[in-house]
Enzyme design. Structure first.
Site, PDB file in Angstrom:
ATOM      1  NE  ARG A 221      -4.208  -1.589   0.186  1.00 60.88           N
ATOM      2  CZ  ARG A 221      -4.332  -2.628  -0.645  1.00 60.88           C
ATOM      3  NH1 ARG A 221      -3.405  -2.870  -1.556  1.00 60.88           N
ATOM      4  NH2 ARG A 221      -5.399  -3.410  -0.584  1.00 60.88           N
ATOM      5  CG  HIS A 269      -3.016  -0.986  -6.933  1.00 58.94           C
ATOM      6  ND1 HIS A 269      -3.415  -0.333  -5.789  1.00 58.94           N
ATOM      7  CD2 HIS A 269      -3.057  -2.306  -6.633  1.00 58.94           C
ATOM      8  CE1 HIS A 269      -3.697  -1.220  -4.839  1.00 58.94           C
ATOM      9  NE2 HIS A 269      -3.476  -2.436  -5.343  1.00 58.94           N
TER      10      HIS A 269
HETATM   11  P1  NAP Z   1      -1.435 -11.923   4.738  1.00 60.63           P
HETATM   12  O1  NAP Z   1      -1.513 -13.336   4.280  1.00 60.63           O
HETATM   13  O2  NAP Z   1      -2.378 -11.458   5.792  1.00 60.63           O
HETATM   14  O3  NAP Z   1       0.068 -11.685   5.230  1.00 60.63           O
HETATM   15  C1  NAP Z   1       0.451 -10.567   5.952  1.00 60.63           C
HETATM   16  C2  NAP Z   1       1.862 -10.773   6.475  1.00 60.63           C
HETATM   17  O4  NAP Z   1       2.301  -9.562   7.085  1.00 60.63           O
HETATM   18  C3  NAP Z   1       1.947 -11.863   7.553  1.00 60.63           C
HETATM   19  O5  NAP Z   1       3.121 -12.608   7.409  1.00 60.63           O
HETATM   20  C4  NAP Z   1       1.999 -11.053   8.850  1.00 60.63           C
HETATM   21  O6  NAP Z   1       2.670 -11.694   9.925  1.00 60.63           O
HETATM   22  C5  NAP Z   1       2.796  -9.859   8.402  1.00 60.63           C
HETATM   23  N1  NAP Z   1       2.567  -8.719   9.292  1.00 60.63           N
HETATM   24  C6  NAP Z   1       1.419  -8.056   9.536  1.00 60.63           C
HETATM   25  N2  NAP Z   1       1.613  -7.079  10.446  1.00 60.63           N
HETATM   26  C7  NAP Z   1       2.918  -7.135  10.787  1.00 60.63           C
HETATM   27  C8  NAP Z   1       3.730  -6.391  11.661  1.00 60.63           C
HETATM   28  N3  NAP Z   1       3.240  -5.392  12.405  1.00 60.63           N
HETATM   29  N4  NAP Z   1       5.032  -6.719  11.768  1.00 60.63           N
HETATM   30  C9  NAP Z   1       5.546  -7.737  11.047  1.00 60.63           C
HETATM   31  N5  NAP Z   1       4.824  -8.485  10.170  1.00 60.63           N
HETATM   32  C10 NAP Z   1       3.532  -8.178  10.050  1.00 60.63           C
HETATM   33  O7  NAP Z   1      -1.607 -10.928   3.508  1.00 60.63           O
HETATM   34  P2  NAP Z   1      -1.327 -11.201   1.948  1.00 60.63           P
HETATM   35  O8  NAP Z   1      -2.456 -11.900   1.323  1.00 60.63           O
HETATM   36  O9  NAP Z   1       0.029 -11.781   1.817  1.00 60.63           O
HETATM   37  O10 NAP Z   1      -1.350  -9.689   1.391  1.00 60.63           O
HETATM   38  C11 NAP Z   1      -0.462  -8.712   1.886  1.00 60.63           C
HETATM   39  C12 NAP Z   1      -0.848  -7.333   1.382  1.00 60.63           C
HETATM   40  O11 NAP Z   1      -0.529  -7.197   0.001  1.00 60.63           O
HETATM   41  C13 NAP Z   1      -2.341  -6.999   1.422  1.00 60.63           C
HETATM   42  O12 NAP Z   1      -2.739  -6.595   2.730  1.00 60.63           O
HETATM   43  C14 NAP Z   1      -2.470  -5.897   0.415  1.00 60.63           C
HETATM   44  O13 NAP Z   1      -2.330  -4.632   1.026  1.00 60.63           O
HETATM   45  C15 NAP Z   1      -1.287  -6.122  -0.526  1.00 60.63           C
HETATM   46  N6  NAP Z   1      -1.734  -6.500  -1.886  1.00 60.63           N
HETATM   47  C16 NAP Z   1      -1.371  -5.700  -2.934  1.00 60.63           C
HETATM   48  C17 NAP Z   1      -1.755  -6.051  -4.211  1.00 60.63           C
HETATM   49  C18 NAP Z   1      -1.348  -5.231  -5.401  1.00 60.63           C
HETATM   50  O14 NAP Z   1      -1.826  -5.467  -6.514  1.00 60.63           O
HETATM   51  N7  NAP Z   1      -0.454  -4.286  -5.251  1.00 60.63           N
HETATM   52  C19 NAP Z   1      -2.505  -7.215  -4.435  1.00 60.63           C
HETATM   53  C20 NAP Z   1      -2.855  -7.983  -3.343  1.00 60.63           C
HETATM   54  C21 NAP Z   1      -2.462  -7.624  -2.066  1.00 60.63           C
HETATM   55  P3  NAP Z   1       2.083 -13.046  10.571  1.00 60.63           P
HETATM   56  O15 NAP Z   1       2.260 -14.112   9.501  1.00 60.63           O
HETATM   57  O16 NAP Z   1       2.933 -13.293  11.742  1.00 60.63           O
HETATM   58  O17 NAP Z   1       0.634 -12.763  10.868  1.00 60.63           O
HETATM   59  C1  GLV Z   2      -5.097  -5.293  -4.018  1.00 59.47           C
HETATM   60  O1  GLV Z   2      -4.414  -4.351  -3.783  1.00 59.47           O
HETATM   61  C2  GLV Z   2      -5.609  -6.182  -3.024  1.00 59.47           C
HETATM   62  O2  GLV Z   2      -5.522  -5.868  -1.834  1.00 59.47           O
HETATM   63  O3  GLV Z   2      -6.132  -7.241  -3.408  1.00 59.47           O
END
Ligand code: NAP
Ligand code: GLV
Length: 309
Positions: A221, A269
């Site tokens: 983000r 994005h």
């Molecule tokens: P997820 O499965 O919830 O993984 C989040 C990771 O971040 C987990 O490993 C978590 O730790 C870690 N985390 C959260 N808070 C933390 C903190 N304070 N300190 C250290 N580590 C922390 O999420 P995801 O599905 O991988 O997605 C991640 C993010 O990518 C989304 O929230 C979104 O904003 C972004 N995204 C962007 C796009 C794009 O097109 N640009 C697309 C999809 C997603 P734990 O494992 O210990 O809980």
């Molecule tokens: C895209 O940014 C998502 O959070 O899926």
């Protein structure tokens, strides 16, 4: 059963068609002011007025992985929020990040510039060992990205809230591990959810801890990064460049300095797009499970409101 679709910036008809095909007996409608409350909501950045009208919801399905926009709203109490759990995003994210890392490491941007001038010139091969990649966030996307980078023999570091073990990845965790993680990284990839703990996490003092010649890849983000601090560290030479897919304001305003900065690559994005068919199949599977009596905790992607992701 009634399913209400309320997604900003999303063409509704194909989603309605897909959801209706999955639930031929259900009422599936685009939400409009004053519509009857639904059993399930399929949302992306809905207005507060939508949520205020949904007293009887059994679940809110977010058609993205990140729930930061949704959690800023006042949600109906006790209604679970379920985000997309991969649904085809992790492979896209692995492609995007590996491309950005390899483009920087192999200096393909420099070769593109040479080719544009009709210049045949070699650059000195660089050592992979000098380009450790640190991935912040080792969840669904971050873990896949870390494993993909390790396949290319980059030294890979990872940082998460809870401790992890991932083959080929040196894992750090919690606040206690953050500075060591940064110091062990030269390329920094952000795949954290946006929460009060992670807001502005890439700023002057944290980015300064990266190894000299650092490189930033932000695919999470825009508010994870302090824009002016990135520009200052690029100017001082501590950072060599950045690939940015997400921004504080999207679309990125035409006058924003990132557009024309010679060391910054901007994409709109697009690193991991929501894939409609996979997402509908995943959401429909979860609604069916809930309707058959499954406990919400048994579903993947249920958001913990206390953690904010
Ligand atoms: P997820 O499965 O919830 O993984 C989040 C990771 O971040 C987990 O490993 C978590 O730790 C870690 N985390 C959260 N808070 C933390 C903190 N304070 N300190 C250290 N580590 C922390 O999420 P995801 O599905 O991988 O997605 C991640 C993010 O990518 C989304 O929230 C979104 O904003 C972004 N995204 C962007 C796009 C794009 O097109 N640009 C697309 C999809 C997603 P734990 O494992 O210990 O809980
Ligand atoms: C895209 O940014 C998502 O959070 O899926």
């Amino acid at each position: 059963m009634r399913i209400s679709f309320c997604c900003t910036d999303t063409k509704a008809q194909p989603w309605l068609d897909g959801l209706r095909a999955a639930f031929p007996d259900a009422e599936v409608e685009v939400w409009s002011d004053g519509a009857r409350p639904a059993d399930y909501a399929v949302v992306w950045a809905p207005p507060q007025s939508f949520l205020d009208e949904q007293a009887g919801l059994k679940g809110i399905f977010n058609i993205g992985a990140g729930v930061d926009a949704l959690l800023k709203l006042r949600l109906p109490p006790g209604v679970p929020v379920v985000r997309l759990d991969d649904a085809g995003m992790s492979v896209q994210m692995a492609e995007y990040v590996c491309h950005a890392v390899i483009r920087h490491f192999r200096e393909f941007d420099g070769y593109e510039a040479d080719a544009a001038e009709g210049r045949w010139s070699y650059r000195k091969p660089r050592l992979r060992a000098d380009f450790p990649v640190g991935v912040m966030g080792l969840g669904v996307l971050g873990e896949r990205v870390s494993r993909a980078l390790a396949q290319f023999d980059f030294p890979v570091r990872g940082w998460s809230r809870s401790a992890k073990t991932i083959p080929g990845v040196q894992c750090f965790s919690g606040e206690a591990g953050f500075n060591d993680f940064l110091a062990a990284s030269r390329i920094l990839v952000c795949l954290l959810p946006l929460t009060p703990d992670t807001d502005n996490i890439m700023r002057q003092d944290t980015l300064a801890r990266l190894q000299p010649g650092g490189y930033v890849i932000n695919v999470a983000r825009g508010s994870h990064l302090v824009d002016d601090d990135l520009i200052a560290l690029l100017g001082s030479g501590h950072l060599a460049g950045a690939t940015l897919d997400v921004f504080r304001t999207e679309p990125l305003p035409p006058a924003h300095p990132f557009w024309k900065h010679p060391k910054i690559t901007v994409t709109p994005h697009t690193s991991a797009r929501t894939l409609r068919d996979e997402s509908i199949a995943q959401i429909a599977g979860k609604i069916r499970a809930l309707e058959s009596g499954a406990l919400i905790a048994s579903l993947a992607g249920v958001v913990d409101p206390n953690k904010g992701y």
